[in-house]
Design an enzyme around this catalytic site. Structure first.
Site, PDB file in Angstrom:
ATOM      1  N   GLU A   1      -9.275   5.841   6.932  1.00 30.87           N
ATOM      2  CA  GLU A   1      -8.261   6.036   6.699  1.00 30.87           C
ATOM      3  C   GLU A   1      -7.634   7.899   6.263  1.00 30.87           C
ATOM      4  O   GLU A   1      -6.596   8.030   6.331  1.00 30.87           O
ATOM      5  CB  GLU A   1      -7.489   5.630   6.810  1.00 30.87           C
ATOM      6  CG  GLU A   1      -6.838   4.049   7.257  1.00 30.87           C
ATOM      7  CD  GLU A   1      -7.078   2.650   7.094  1.00 30.87           C
ATOM      8  OE1 GLU A   1      -6.051   1.794   6.939  1.00 30.87           O
ATOM      9  OE2 GLU A   1      -7.665   2.928   5.233  1.00 30.87           O
TER      10      GLU A   1
ATOM     11  N   ARG B   1       0.887  -1.621   0.006  1.00 30.59           N
ATOM     12  CA  ARG B   1      -0.154  -0.163  -0.150  1.00 30.59           C
ATOM     13  C   ARG B   1       0.852   1.780  -0.161  1.00 30.59           C
ATOM     14  O   ARG B   1       0.321   2.274  -0.687  1.00 30.59           O
ATOM     15  CB  ARG B   1      -1.153  -0.189   1.112  1.00 30.59           C
ATOM     16  CG  ARG B   1      -2.049   1.076   1.046  1.00 30.59           C
ATOM     17  CD  ARG B   1      -3.135   0.822   2.167  1.00 30.59           C
ATOM     18  NE  ARG B   1      -3.938   0.295   1.951  1.00 30.59           N
ATOM     19  CZ  ARG B   1      -5.484   0.930   1.252  1.00 30.59           C
ATOM     20  NH1 ARG B   1      -5.437   1.806   0.646  1.00 30.59           N
ATOM     21  NH2 ARG B   1      -6.374  -0.669   1.347  1.00 30.59           N
TER      22      ARG B   1
END
Length: 778
Positions: free
Chosen positions: A728, A324
Site C-alpha cells: 500500500e 486510518r
C-alpha cells in the site's frame, strides 16, 4: 535451540532471499495456464446463479413478484432473503449487510433475489424479469446531506494533542481549505466469482476469489446454519483484489453455497462486469476540511482536520477506514496542537469498502494540501515548507494519536531524491519556462509518504502456517495469506528455502485453505508477508530444531545440535555434512515428525480508542516522489512527463517484485487522482459502469521518464529478515502528481494562490481551476 533463526544468514543459501526471483506463477500466467476460479473443471451438473437488482436507491419493499423469473427458460430455483436458513445479515464486523434486500432497499442496484439456471446466459436473462414494488423514501447521497440528517454508520471518533483552538486563535498566520476526494473502482481483472460444491453430511466446499477465506467460511456457515468445520474454503489465486475482495467476495460465495445446499449440486456465481460495478463498494469518497495555524517561517503551530467519509448504506469496514484516514492526516509532519475528527456518514449508496491504502490516501492528501496552502501564502517553494515541518527534534516526534515517530527516514530520503532528481535546477527551469509560455504551464512537486504498517484492529495482527517435509526432501508450505498477483507466495517460498538452505524448486506453496490453517486474517493492510512470512519462518525453525538434533545425534554429538547449519542443500556441523534429503530419510526412520505449525503475532502494538492514544502501528514505511507535469491551460488536458521515486522497503526480500509493486501502485494512485471518475446520476444510479465510461490509466499514461529506486535501509524493527511492507505505501506517492498539477496552475498567479483542485483532477476540473485563478488575477 532458538538460535537457529539466524543459521541461514552466513550461508550461501542467503542468495535465495534479497534477490530478484521471478514470480512463482509468472510462466503459467504468461502462457494462460494459471487457473482461476472460472478455469476450474466444473463438476457434472453444475448450475449457474445470477442476481436481480433494485431500480431505486431507497424505499420500503411493498411486494416482490418473481413468477416470471421462475417461468423463465432453464430456471431451477429462485431465492429471496426469506429462504435463508441461518443468519440473514453478513456484515463483516457490524450488522447492516443483508445477504439480499430485507424489507427495504438501501441503494440503487441492491440484489433482492438470486436465480439458479442451467446456463450463465439463461440465469442472467431470468434475473432481468423480477418485479419489485417499493414505497420510496428520501435518499441521501452526499456527506453534506448525511450531516444535515445526522446519519452515521458508526460513532464519530476524535483524537489530538494540546489545545488546537487556543493555538489557532493566537497563530501569526492561518489558512483554511476544503477538498472533495473522489472514490475509485477496484477494476480487478477477475471479477467476483465463487463455486460452491456440496459434500456429504451437509458439508460445503467453496472456491472463491477472496482476500479473506476464513471470513467466507464463517459467513457461509452462518448463512447455512452449520458449524464452521463443515465449510472448506479454497483460494489458489486471484486476478486482482486491491481490497475489493476483502469483505465483499463473501456475498457471492454465500449465495452460491445456499443454492448449492438447496439443490444438492455445484453452483457457480460469477458477476458480469457492469453488475459487479453496481453491487460492490468502492474506495470511499471523502469531503475533508482543514484549518492550520503557522508562523512567519512556515512552521505549524496548530491544526484542525475534519474527515468525512461517505460510507454508503452500511458500516462494512468504514470504522477502521476512517480511523486510518485520521491516523494519516499528518503524513510525515508534526502538526503542533491538533484536533482530528472522523465522521462515518451513511448514504444511500453501495457500501464502500477496503481499497489499497484503506483510507490512508484520503487522509494523507490533506497533509499535502496543507503544505501547499502554507507555501502559497508565504510565497515560498512547497518543498521548503515540507522539509521544515517534518517530524524531528526541532519540531516534534509525537503523532496526534500519541505514537512516537522512531527511525524517521524522510529527512535523509528527501535530501537524497532532492539531489538525485535535480529538484532545484528543475524548479528554476520550470519557473523560467512558465514565465515565457502563455498556454502550456509546467508543474513540479516533491512529496513524502509515511505509512503505518499493521491492522488497526489489533486482533487481526496474527498469522499461522503449516509446513510439511516429505521423504524426498521436498517441502510443502501452506499459510493464511492469499495470492492476488502481488508475489506473496513467491516471497513465502523464498523464506522457506532460505531457512532450510535449499533451492526454490524444493518448495511448493499450496492454495490457501481453511482446513489447513484456521482462523486467518485477511490479506490486507500490507501485512501479507510480514505476518505469514514470520509464521512460516517459525514453523521452519521448529522443523530445523528437530532435524538438527537428529543430525547431531547421528554424529554422537547431540549437545552440538544448535550449531548445525542449513546451507546449500546440506546440514553442516563442523567438518561433518549430510545432504538435506538424506537427513530427512534418517529423520523419518527415527520417527521424527516432519510437519510443524507456525504462529506469529505482531509485537508492540496497542491503541486506546477511549483516549485516542497508543501505538497502532509496528513501524512506518517511507517513500518520496518527484513528479513533473505539463498542463494545457486552454483545454485543461495535461501530461505526466517525469516521475522519480525513492522508496523504503527495508531489506527487500525480492527487489524485482518490490519495484513492480511500487510502479503499479504509483500508476493506480495516479489514476485515482486524475482519470478515474465515479459518476452517479440524481437517482443514485452508477453511470460509470463499464470500461467505456470509467477510465483507468493505460500504458500510454505511464510517464516517459519513470525511475524507481529502493532506499536499501533495513527495517529497525524485527520484521521478516528486516524487510518492510510494500503493497500500500507506494500508492500515495502519486499525490506528487496532484501537487504538481496544482503547482502548474498556481504559476498563473506567480505562485501566490493555491488553486482549488478536487480529485479526481480530470481535465474539466483542471480547466475550471485555471479559469478561477485567471479570473482572480483580473
Amino acid at each position: 535451540m532458538r538460535k537457529l533463526i539466524d543459521s541461514a544468514k552466513d550461508s550461501a543459501s542467503t542468495q535465495v532471499v534479497h534477490t530478484s526471483v521471478k514470480h512463482e506463477s509468472a510462466a503459467r500466467q504468461v502462457q494462460g495456464s494459471a487457473k482461476y476460479i472460472d478455469d476450474l473443471v466444473e463438476p457434472q451438473g453444475t448450475l449457474y446463479a445470477a442476481v436481480g437488482t433494485s431500480q431505486c436507491a431507497a424505499g420500503i419493499i411493498e411486494s416482490i413478484d418473481l413468477s416470471a423469473v421462475r417461468a423463465s427458460e432453464g430456471v431451477v430455483d429462485v431465492i429471496t432473503i426469506d429462504d435463508v436458513p441461518g443468519h440473514k445479515d453478513i456484515g463483516p464486523v457490524f450488522e447492516g449487510d443483508p445477504l439480499l434486500a430485507n424489507g427495504e432497499v438501501k441503494f440503487y442496484g441492491q440484489p433482492y433475489f438470486a436465480v439458479l439456471a442451467t446456463s450463465v446466459h439463461l440465469a442472467r436473462k431470468a434475473a432481468l424479469k423480477g418485479t419489485i414494488k417499493v414505497i420510496p423514501t428520501a435518499a441521501v447521497f452526499t456527506t453534506e446531506e448525511a450531516h444535515k440528517h445526522e446519519r452515521f454508520v458508526r460513532p464519530t471518533h476524535r483524537f489530538g494533542q494540546g489545545d488546537a483552538d487556543t493555538q489557532l486563535a493566537t497563530a501569526p498566520l492561518s489558512c483554511k481549505g476544503h477538498l472533495s476526494i473522489g472514490g475509485q473502482e477496484h477494476m480487478y481483472l477477475e471479477g467476483q466469482v465463487s463455486l460452491a460444491i456440496p459434500d456429504e453430511d451437509g458439508r460445503m466446499k467453496v472456491y472463491t476469489s477472496s482476500q479473506h477465506p476464513s471470513e467466507v467460511q464463517k459467513l457461509v456457515a452462518e448463512v447455512l446454519d452449520i458449524k464452521l468445520h463443515h465449510v472448506m474454503v479454497d483460494m489458489r489465486r486471484m486476478g486482482g483484489g486491491f481490497g475489493g475482495k476483502e469483505t465483499q467476495a463473501a456475498q457471492w460465495a454465500c449465495l452460491a453455497s445456499l443454492l448449492a445446499s438447496r439443490n444438492q449440486c455445484a453452483v457457480k456465481c460469477r458477476l458480469p462486469r457492469s453488475t459487479d460495478m453496481h453491487v460492490t463498494g468502492k474506495r470511499h469518497p471523502f469531503d475533508n476540511s482543514f484549518e492550520i495555524g503557522f508562523n512567519e517561517n512556515g512552521k505549524i503551530v496548530a491544526t484542525k482536520v475534519d474527515i468525512n467519509g461517505n460510507c454508503g448504506h452500511s458500516p462494512d469496514l468504514s470504522d477502521a477506514i476512517v480511523d486510518r484516514a485520521m491516523f494519516h492526516a499528518d503524513n510525515g509532519y508534526f502538526l503542533g496542537a491538533s484536533n482530528i475528527v472522523g465522521y462515518r456518514l451513511q448514504t444511500n449508496m453501495v457500501s464502500h469498502t477496503a481499497y489499497r491504502g484503506f483510507g490512508g490516501p484520503q487522509g494523507m492528501i490533506m497533509a499535502e494540501a496543507m503544505m501547499d496552502a502554507m507555501a502559497r501564502k508565504l510565497e515560498v517553494d512547497p518543498l521548503t515548507v515540507r522539509k521544515q515541518n517534518l517530524y524531528g527534534p526541532e519540531t516534534g516526534t509525537t503523532t496526534p494519536y500519541g505514537m512516537e515517530v522512531e527511525h524517521n527516514l524522510l529527512p535523509e530520503m528527501i535530501a537524497k531524491l532532492e539531489k538525485d532528481a535535480d529538484y532545484w535546477a528543475r524548479r528554476d527551469a520550470i519557473t523560467d519556462f512558465n514565465r515565457n509560455s502563455p498556454v502550456i504551464k509546467k508543474g513540479l512537486a516533491l512529496t513524502p509518504v509515511k505509512f503505518g504498517i499493521s491492522f488497526t484492529a489489533k486482533h487481526l495482527n496474527q498469522a499461522g502456517a503449516l509446513v510439511h517435509i516429505y521423504t524426498d526432501g521436498s517441502i510443502q508450505v501452506n499459510h493464511g495469506g492469499t495470492e492476488m498477483g502481488q508475489g506473496l507466495h513467491t516471497k513465502i517460498a523464498q523464506i522457506a528455502a532460505n531457512e532450510f538452505g535449499v533451492s526454490m524448486d524444493m518448495i511448493e506453496v499450496t492454495a490457501t485453505r481453511t482446513d489447513k490453517v484456521p482462523n486467518t486474517s485477511p490479506t490486507a493492510a500490507s501485512s501479507g508477508t510480514d505476518l505469514n512470512g514470520k509464521a512460516v519462518q517459525n514453523a521452519c525453525i521448529t522443523l530445523k530444531e528437530r532435524l538438527a538434533l537428529c543430525f547431531a545425534t547421528e554424529l554422537g554429538m547431540p549437545e552440538q545440535a544448535e550449531k548445525v547449519q542449513f546451507t546449500a542443500g546440506n546440514l553442516v556441523l563442523g567438518e561433518h555434512q549430510k545432504a538435506f534429503s538424506d537427513l530427512v530419510q534418517v529423520a523419518y526412520f527415527d520417527r521424527v515428525s516432519l510437519s510443524a505449525n507456525g504462529y506469529y503475532k505482531t509485537p508492540k502494538i496497542h491503541y486506546n480508542r477511549e483516549t485516542g492514544d497508543g501505538r497502532p502501528f509496528f513501524y512506518f514505511s517511507y517513500g518520496v516522489s518527484v513528479s513533473e507535469v505539463s498542463v494545457d491551460t486552454l483545454s485543461g488536458e495535461y501530461c505526466v512527463d517525469k516521475v522519480d521515486v525513492l522508496h523504503d522497503v527495508g531489506n527487500s526480500l525480492n527487489p524485482a517484485i518490490d519495484i513492480g509493486q511500487i510502479e503499479g501502485a504509483f500508476i493506480q494512485g495516479m489514476g485515482w487522482l486524475t482519470t478515474e471518475e465515479l459518476v452517479w446520476n440524481n437517482d443514485g444510479r452508477l453511470t460509470s459502469e463499464n470500461m467505456a465510461t470509467y477510465k483507468i490509466p493505460a500504458i500510454g499514461d505511464t510517464p516517459k521518464h519513470f525511475d524507481v529506486k529502493l532506499f536499501g535501509r533495513e527495517n529497525a524493527e524485527d520484521s521478516i529478515y528486516h524487510s518492510k511492507a510494500v503493497g500500500e505505501p507506494p500508492f500515495m506517492l502519486a499525490i506528487s502528481v496532484w501537487c504538481a498539477l496544482k503547482d502548474a496552475i498556481s504559476s498563473i498567479s506567480g505562485y501566490t494562490q493555491d488553486p482549488q483542485l478536487d480529485t479526481p483532477s480530470t481535465p474539466e476540473r483542471v480547466l475550471n481551476a485555471v479559469m478561477q485563478l485567471q479570473q482572480a488575477q483580473q
